[in-house]
Write a protein that holds these residues in place. Sequence first.
Motif, short mmCIF file in Angstrom:
data_model
loop_
_atom_site.label_atom_id
_atom_site.label_comp_id
_atom_site.label_asym_id
_atom_site.label_seq_id
_atom_site.Cartn_x
_atom_site.Cartn_y
_atom_site.Cartn_z
N ASP A 134 4.04 5.39 -5.77
CA ASP A 134 4.10 5.31 -7.23
C ASP A 134 3.07 6.22 -7.89
N ALA A 135 1.97 6.51 -7.18
CA ALA A 135 0.94 7.41 -7.71
C ALA A 135 1.28 8.87 -7.45
N GLY B 242 -7.78 10.51 -5.05
CA GLY B 242 -6.68 9.79 -5.69
C GLY B 242 -6.13 8.69 -4.80
N VAL C 144 2.18 1.65 -3.54
CA VAL C 144 1.14 2.08 -4.47
C VAL C 144 0.93 3.59 -4.36
N LEU C 145 0.84 4.10 -3.15
CA LEU C 145 0.66 5.55 -2.96
C LEU C 145 1.87 6.31 -3.49
N ASP D 101 -8.66 5.81 -4.89
CA ASP D 101 -8.57 5.09 -6.17
C ASP D 101 -7.32 4.23 -6.22
N ALA D 102 -6.20 4.76 -5.74
CA ALA D 102 -4.94 4.01 -5.79
C ALA D 102 -4.97 2.78 -4.90
N SER E 45 3.02 9.07 1.28
CA SER E 45 3.08 7.67 1.69
C SER E 45 4.04 7.52 2.86
N ASP F 264 0.84 -1.21 0.00
CA ASP F 264 0.00 0.00 0.00
C ASP F 264 0.86 1.25 0.00
#
Length: 165
Positions: free
Chosen positions: A28-29, A135, A25-26, A138-139, A33, A22
């Motif tokens: 990378d978006a 966002g 993912v954050l 969604d991520a 994080s 997790d």
Amino acid sequence: MPRMHALELLPDAAGVEVVRRDWQVLHDAGLPSQLDHRGATNTPHVTVVAAPGLGAADEQVAAEVLGTLLPVEVRVAGVALLGGARVTVVRLLDAPDALVRAVLDVRAAVPAAQHLGWLPHVTLARRVPRADVPGVLDALGHDDAVLTLSSLRRWDPDAGVVRAL
């Protein structure tokens, strides 16, 4: 404001990977994080209690009350937002009743505990602008997961030390 000392439950290696995914993912978006927090003590954890100070008696109570329950499985139950203009993003955890009772017993032994009650969660990101929340959601998606909490540690911010109990 004094720095908060803490007693924390740690997931096993598989659980750490679930949470770090997790975080990744954050990151990378392009979103805030916990992966961005480079402190040596930054690792996925579930805070049992935070207080301006903790003594040996607090550690002993936590080890005695919680130690017999470990390892224990908790289910990732959803995402929540904590805070004001900037929020902390967390994954809530469904914890067994025995664990909840034990944590509340530990917390009752710490008179200066920060916050009332206990909201079991793992932190994914801090200081997220509210405009970024869609966002973030969604991520992260909606996948369920189970974490195994396997150990207990003591965080001493004054000494900059973590210690297994």
